[in-house]
Design a protein around this motif. Structure first.
Motif, PDB file in Angstrom:
ATOM      1  N   THR A  66       0.574  -0.927  -0.055  1.00 22.67           N
ATOM      2  CA  THR A  66       0.035   0.430   0.393  1.00 22.67           C
ATOM      3  C   THR A  66       0.976   1.612   0.257  1.00 22.67           C
ATOM      4  O   THR A  66       0.440   1.832   1.152  1.00 22.67           O
ATOM      5  CB  THR A  66      -1.017   0.009   1.446  1.00 22.67           C
ATOM      6  OG1 THR A  66      -0.279   0.231   2.617  1.00 22.67           O
ATOM      7  CG2 THR A  66      -1.919  -1.034   1.413  1.00 22.67           C
TER       8      THR A  66
ATOM      9  N   ASP B  87       1.939   4.763  -1.086  1.00 20.73           N
ATOM     10  CA  ASP B  87       1.827   6.259  -1.076  1.00 20.73           C
ATOM     11  C   ASP B  87       0.741   6.587  -2.065  1.00 20.73           C
ATOM     12  O   ASP B  87       1.923   7.060  -2.523  1.00 20.73           O
ATOM     13  CB  ASP B  87       2.103   7.608   0.075  1.00 20.73           C
ATOM     14  CG  ASP B  87       2.168   7.246   1.274  1.00 20.73           C
ATOM     15  OD1 ASP B  87       1.604   6.568   1.809  1.00 20.73           O
ATOM     16  OD2 ASP B  87       3.593   7.884   1.738  1.00 20.73           O
ATOM     17  N   HIS B  88       0.146   7.146  -2.912  1.00 17.32           N
ATOM     18  CA  HIS B  88      -0.162   7.118  -4.512  1.00 17.32           C
ATOM     19  C   HIS B  88      -0.474   8.693  -4.857  1.00 17.32           C
ATOM     20  O   HIS B  88      -1.046   9.262  -3.773  1.00 17.32           O
ATOM     21  CB  HIS B  88      -1.879   6.286  -4.362  1.00 17.32           C
ATOM     22  CG  HIS B  88      -1.319   4.491  -4.419  1.00 17.32           C
ATOM     23  ND1 HIS B  88       0.407   4.375  -5.635  1.00 17.32           N
ATOM     24  CD2 HIS B  88      -1.861   4.187  -4.249  1.00 17.32           C
ATOM     25  CE1 HIS B  88      -0.441   3.061  -5.332  1.00 17.32           C
ATOM     26  NE2 HIS B  88      -1.167   2.868  -4.256  1.00 17.32           N
TER      27      HIS B  88
ATOM     28  N   PHE C 170      -2.630  11.701  -5.912  1.00 22.37           N
ATOM     29  CA  PHE C 170      -4.831  12.129  -6.422  1.00 22.37           C
ATOM     30  C   PHE C 170      -4.753  11.410  -7.264  1.00 22.37           C
ATOM     31  O   PHE C 170      -6.049  10.398  -7.466  1.00 22.37           O
ATOM     32  CB  PHE C 170      -4.443  13.272  -5.707  1.00 22.37           C
ATOM     33  CG  PHE C 170      -6.116  13.723  -5.859  1.00 22.37           C
ATOM     34  CD1 PHE C 170      -6.712  13.069  -4.725  1.00 22.37           C
ATOM     35  CD2 PHE C 170      -6.830  13.685  -7.344  1.00 22.37           C
ATOM     36  CE1 PHE C 170      -8.686  13.302  -5.081  1.00 22.37           C
ATOM     37  CE2 PHE C 170      -7.899  13.829  -7.454  1.00 22.37           C
ATOM     38  CZ  PHE C 170      -8.948  14.063  -5.797  1.00 22.37           C
TER      39      PHE C 170
ATOM     40  N   ARG D   6      -3.752   9.127  -9.219  1.00 27.82           N
ATOM     41  CA  ARG D   6      -3.815   7.584  -9.358  1.00 27.82           C
ATOM     42  C   ARG D   6      -4.981   6.890  -8.197  1.00 27.82           C
ATOM     43  O   ARG D   6      -4.914   5.836  -8.789  1.00 27.82           O
ATOM     44  CB  ARG D   6      -2.226   7.201  -8.572  1.00 27.82           C
ATOM     45  CG  ARG D   6      -2.259   5.340  -9.397  1.00 27.82           C
ATOM     46  CD  ARG D   6      -1.015   5.079  -9.118  1.00 27.82           C
ATOM     47  NE  ARG D   6       0.286   6.130  -9.486  1.00 27.82           N
ATOM     48  CZ  ARG D   6       1.182   6.018  -8.762  1.00 27.82           C
ATOM     49  NH1 ARG D   6       1.719   5.640  -8.310  1.00 27.82           N
ATOM     50  NH2 ARG D   6       2.313   6.627 -10.010  1.00 27.82           N
ATOM     51  N   ARG D   7      -4.827   7.442  -7.214  1.00 32.48           N
ATOM     52  CA  ARG D   7      -6.043   7.160  -6.381  1.00 32.48           C
ATOM     53  C   ARG D   7      -7.148   6.747  -6.557  1.00 32.48           C
ATOM     54  O   ARG D   7      -8.514   5.830  -6.610  1.00 32.48           O
ATOM     55  CB  ARG D   7      -5.911   7.896  -5.102  1.00 32.48           C
ATOM     56  CG  ARG D   7      -4.916   7.552  -4.065  1.00 32.48           C
ATOM     57  CD  ARG D   7      -5.142   8.489  -2.792  1.00 32.48           C
ATOM     58  NE  ARG D   7      -3.910   8.406  -1.672  1.00 32.48           N
ATOM     59  CZ  ARG D   7      -3.793   7.479  -0.884  1.00 32.48           C
ATOM     60  NH1 ARG D   7      -4.623   7.029  -0.871  1.00 32.48           N
ATOM     61  NH2 ARG D   7      -2.912   8.107  -0.144  1.00 32.48           N
TER      62      ARG D   7
ATOM     63  N   TYR E   9      -7.477   4.009  -8.649  1.00 31.46           N
ATOM     64  CA  TYR E   9      -7.608   3.309  -8.642  1.00 31.46           C
ATOM     65  C   TYR E   9      -8.744   3.031  -8.031  1.00 31.46           C
ATOM     66  O   TYR E   9     -10.005   1.952  -8.120  1.00 31.46           O
ATOM     67  CB  TYR E   9      -6.728   3.240  -7.025  1.00 31.46           C
ATOM     68  CG  TYR E   9      -5.553   2.342  -7.399  1.00 31.46           C
ATOM     69  CD1 TYR E   9      -5.530   1.072  -7.890  1.00 31.46           C
ATOM     70  CD2 TYR E   9      -4.803   3.198  -6.956  1.00 31.46           C
ATOM     71  CE1 TYR E   9      -4.049   0.426  -7.831  1.00 31.46           C
ATOM     72  CE2 TYR E   9      -3.076   2.388  -7.660  1.00 31.46           C
ATOM     73  CZ  TYR E   9      -2.869   1.278  -7.382  1.00 31.46           C
ATOM     74  OH  TYR E   9      -1.868   0.442  -7.913  1.00 31.46           O
ATOM     75  N   PHE E  10      -9.544   3.831  -7.860  1.00 30.50           N
ATOM     76  CA  PHE E  10     -11.697   3.865  -6.886  1.00 30.50           C
ATOM     77  C   PHE E  10     -12.762   3.560  -7.996  1.00 30.50           C
ATOM     78  O   PHE E  10     -12.973   2.750  -7.888  1.00 30.50           O
ATOM     79  CB  PHE E  10     -11.516   5.170  -6.986  1.00 30.50           C
ATOM     80  CG  PHE E  10     -12.516   4.778  -5.729  1.00 30.50           C
ATOM     81  CD1 PHE E  10     -12.769   3.887  -4.440  1.00 30.50           C
ATOM     82  CD2 PHE E  10     -13.841   5.221  -6.193  1.00 30.50           C
ATOM     83  CE1 PHE E  10     -14.041   4.874  -3.702  1.00 30.50           C
ATOM     84  CE2 PHE E  10     -15.256   5.326  -5.575  1.00 30.50           C
ATOM     85  CZ  PHE E  10     -15.525   4.839  -4.380  1.00 30.50           C
TER      86      PHE E  10
ATOM     87  N   GLN F 223      -6.549   0.952  -1.684  1.00 28.29           N
ATOM     88  CA  GLN F 223      -5.455   0.867  -2.792  1.00 28.29           C
ATOM     89  C   GLN F 223      -5.262   2.914  -2.722  1.00 28.29           C
ATOM     90  O   GLN F 223      -4.765   4.050  -3.004  1.00 28.29           O
ATOM     91  CB  GLN F 223      -4.715   0.576  -3.543  1.00 28.29           C
ATOM     92  CG  GLN F 223      -4.124  -0.652  -3.765  1.00 28.29           C
ATOM     93  CD  GLN F 223      -2.960  -0.549  -3.186  1.00 28.29           C
ATOM     94  OE1 GLN F 223      -1.902   0.658  -3.063  1.00 28.29           O
ATOM     95  NE2 GLN F 223      -2.461  -1.352  -2.326  1.00 28.29           N
ATOM     96  N   ALA F 224      -6.762   2.983  -2.741  1.00 30.18           N
ATOM     97  CA  ALA F 224      -7.329   4.188  -3.641  1.00 30.18           C
ATOM     98  C   ALA F 224      -7.605   5.331  -1.889  1.00 30.18           C
ATOM     99  O   ALA F 224      -7.687   6.360  -2.193  1.00 30.18           O
ATOM    100  CB  ALA F 224      -8.561   4.670  -4.411  1.00 30.18           C
TER     101      ALA F 224
ATOM    102  N   ARG G  78      -9.408   2.666   4.921  1.00 27.54           N
ATOM    103  CA  ARG G  78      -8.965   1.205   4.046  1.00 27.54           C
ATOM    104  C   ARG G  78     -10.363  -0.148   4.661  1.00 27.54           C
ATOM    105  O   ARG G  78     -10.024  -0.786   3.647  1.00 27.54           O
ATOM    106  CB  ARG G  78      -7.685   0.683   4.207  1.00 27.54           C
ATOM    107  CG  ARG G  78      -7.144   1.892   3.521  1.00 27.54           C
ATOM    108  CD  ARG G  78      -5.181   1.018   2.971  1.00 27.54           C
ATOM    109  NE  ARG G  78      -4.749   2.039   2.468  1.00 27.54           N
ATOM    110  CZ  ARG G  78      -3.158   1.637   2.371  1.00 27.54           C
ATOM    111  NH1 ARG G  78      -2.753   1.823   3.718  1.00 27.54           N
ATOM    112  NH2 ARG G  78      -2.329   3.158   1.996  1.00 27.54           N
TER     113      ARG G  78
END
Length: 166
Positions: free
Chosen positions: A23, A25-26, A28, A30-31, A34-35, A148-149, A155
């Motif tokens: 996990t 740190d992504h 924004f 990329r988050r 992922y979502f 991940q998002a 989480r």
């Protein structure tokens, strides 16, 4: 051509269990990706069973099934989906996330093609059972992508959203 050094995970980014995703740190953007991917996987996993339930009378008529036989089409999917959850965790730990994703997305494609081509009750039972297994895998991928998002504190709620999406 210079080879980039391998990424070193920070202690809080490492996987909690073997086979589970890290996990990191992504950013924004990329988050958000992922979502959106997680929601798409969840809806796709549940879509097949939803279509079956919505169209069960028509399917029973076209295959010449009794209501009990039609009920088995939905039951076999649910039974395999529930039973496979724990085995899928072991598969993910043994073979990793990349192989897990590839195997079950390919299986999803093959099973959906089989459902369109084959018009036999026995084969449909087998295909629906395998579809339950694949739907369980897509649900797993759904909540892993949603997790991940989200930031670390949220989480667990990502897991709940993933189950709800499917």
């Amino acid at each position: 051509m210079a080879i980039a050094p391998a990424y070193e995970f920070k202690p809080h980014e490492r996987p909690f269990l073997p086979g589970s995703p890290a996990t990191p740190d992504h950013p924004f953007g990329r988050r958000v990706g992922y979502f959106a991917t997680g929601i798409l996987l969840g809806v796709t996993g549940g879509f097949s069973n939803g279509l079956l339930i919505a169209n069960l009378p028509q399917i029973q008529g076209s295959l010449g099934l009794t209501p009990v036989e039609g009920g088995w089409l939905t039951a076999v999917s649910s039974m395999t989906s529930v039973c496979m959850s724990m085995l899928l965790i072991k598969f993910r730990q043994q073979f990793g996330m990349q192989r897990f994703t590839r195997v079950f997305l390919a299986a999803f494609l093959i099973l959906n093609i089989l459902q369109l081509v084959v018009h036999s009750y026995g084969v449909q039972l087998v295909v629906r059972g395998a579809s339950g297994i694949v739907a369980s895998a897509l649900t797993t991928l759904c909540f892993l992508y949603i997790m991940q998002a989200l930031p670390a504190a949220a989480r667990l709620s990502g897991m709940i959203m993933g189950f709800g999406a499917s």
